[in-house]
Design an enzyme around this catalytic site. Structure first.
Site, PDB file in Angstrom:
ATOM      1  CB  SER A  68      -0.955  -0.030   1.193  1.00 33.78           C
ATOM      2  OG  SER A  68      -1.930   0.977   1.094  1.00 33.78           O
ATOM      3  CG  ASP A 230      -4.062  -1.341  -0.212  1.00 35.96           C
ATOM      4  OD1 ASP A 230      -3.343  -2.126   0.421  1.00 35.96           O
ATOM      5  OD2 ASP A 230      -4.020  -0.111  -0.067  1.00 35.96           O
TER       6      ASP A 230
END
Length: 416
Positions: A68, A230
């Site tokens: 992320s 993500d």
């Protein structure tokens, strides 16, 4: 707290060790977890580490893994590994100068248009075959990363032996796999585990955008034939990629704020109002379960496996028979991996609540309805508050927490 641990599936531990130039020497991996704007905390921890290192010290983390927003920090650090202090200084300036408009459209026209497109596409099916959309328009982030990152520096650092490998993890929406894209020195074997694989590649800005595309909030990014989001989604073993890339000890910088060590098992009393949860409260818990819980569970599992490895009898040296195929013993398979964890000493959502007025008016209004601008719903806000005041406070908190563990860090980095 310094502990030892090992990976859940040590099936290929021998080949993993062979990827390290000298298995006797410690190879330190750095794990930077995800969490949107919360990743500013990691920069503070790294700045504290840079202060502990002697002048002119080399990059202390040959293996760097990010997920992320942590992927952005990982690649920035890896590309500047030849000059570690300079890379940390640039990374600090990068986060301290943040404004929301550099990451996402925060003007009234941009916010309203994006919300209309999202609901029209998701609820009414209008324009479904066009490019994917999300609640927020994160297109400015691509321009920012393209301008501020020198990805060619990764090859330079690897060639100069300041870096062994760097990796970022993204989640494939069709395959359901957590895919770790890595760039490293020589031949590093790819790996295949249940719903997590490693793929050698040359990292690009698109890999970073995919790894940091928070589901629903930021649009997925297409990499070759699949859309990715993500990397924290379904990443059951966040520490595993560093071990596959050759690390035999890891520093984990988390963003949870859950204490470890003394007092970690003491129940925390929280005030309960009895009111129904807001959408932001529900979303905050969902984000925490995505970005935080898997990392903490993985650390706990590694610590238990390390305890098991200490209970196994030591291997007795003997001369192998030329007619017998040697198999690794349990003690050899469960080789311990030293782990040091640094995480926030203060609740990050409370810090975000204090800085909620820094948000641009359009975003603040957009988030007010779900309750994200209230203290109870500040969990969501803590991931989206890309403003200098909030990020600077997280950086300072990270630096203080690193200094609070100065002795452990000095031992871990072999500086004492």
């Amino acid at each position: 707290m310094t502990t030892s641990a090992t990976e859940q599936k040590p099936v290929n531990s021998a080949s993993m060790r062979s990827q390290v130039p000298d298995a006797i020497e410690p190879v330190t991996g750095l794990i930077l977890s995800g969490g949107g704007a919360r990743a500013a905390y990691q920069v503070g921890v790294l700045a504290g580490i840079a202060d502990l290192l002697p002048v002119g010290a080399k990059n202390p983390f040959p293996v760097i893994v990010g997920t992320s927003a942590g992927a952005i920090n990982a690649v920035k650090l890896a590309s500047g590994a030849a000059q570690f202090r300079t890379a940390i200084h640039e990374l600090t300036d990068f986060w301290q100068g943040f404004r929301s408009h550099q990451v996402l459209r925060s003007d009234w026209a941009g916010v309203i248009r994006q919300a209309a497109r999202f609901f029209g596409r998701s609820l009414l099916g209008i324009g479904r075959k066009q490019v994917p959309v999300a609640l927020l328009n994160s297109s400015p982030l691509k321009d920012l990363l393209t301008q501020r990152l020198n990805l060619d520096g990764i090859d330079e650092a690897i060639e100069a032996k300041h870096l062994h490998a760097v990796a970022v993890t993204a989640f494939g929406y069709e395959s359901g796999q957590a895919v770790t894209f890595y760039q490293g020195k020589g031949t590093i074997d790819a790996w295949l585990r249940h719903r997590r694989i490693g793929v050698p590649t040359r990292l690009t800005v698109d890999h970073l955008l995919a790894s940091s595309a928070i589901p629903l909030l930021f649009a997925p990014v297409r990499l070759e034939h699949e859309y990715f989001g993500d990397g924290a989604v379904r990443q059951s073993a966040p520490i595993s990629p560093a071990l596959h890339l050759g690390a035999n000890r890891v520093l984990v910088v988390g963003v949870s704020g859950n204490p470890r060590g003394l007092g970690a098992n003491t129940p925390v009393q929280r005030a309960v109002s009895g009111m129904q949860p807001s959408l932001a409260q529900i979303g905050g818990h969902m984000l925490n379960s995505t970005f935080i819980d898997s990392l903490e569970s993985d650390i706990e599992l590694l610590e238990r496996l390390n305890l098991l490895s200490r209970m196994l009898p030591a291997q007795t040296p003997h001369e192998p028979s030329p007619h017998v195929s040697e198999q690794p013993t349990p003690a050899q398979s469960l080789a311990p991996v030293e782990v040091l964890v640094i995480s926030p000493s203060q609740p990050i959502d409370e810090i975000a609540a204090r800085h909620r007025r820094e948000l641009p008016p359009a975003l603040r209004t957009f988030l007010r309805g779900p309750g994200a601008t209230k203290t109870s719903g500040a969990g969501v806000l803590s991931y989206l508050l890309f403003e200098s005041g909030y990020c600077s406070e997280l950086i300072e908190l990270g630096r203080r927490d690193a200094m609070a563990q100065k002795e452990q860090l000095m031992r871990f980095l072999r500086l004492d």
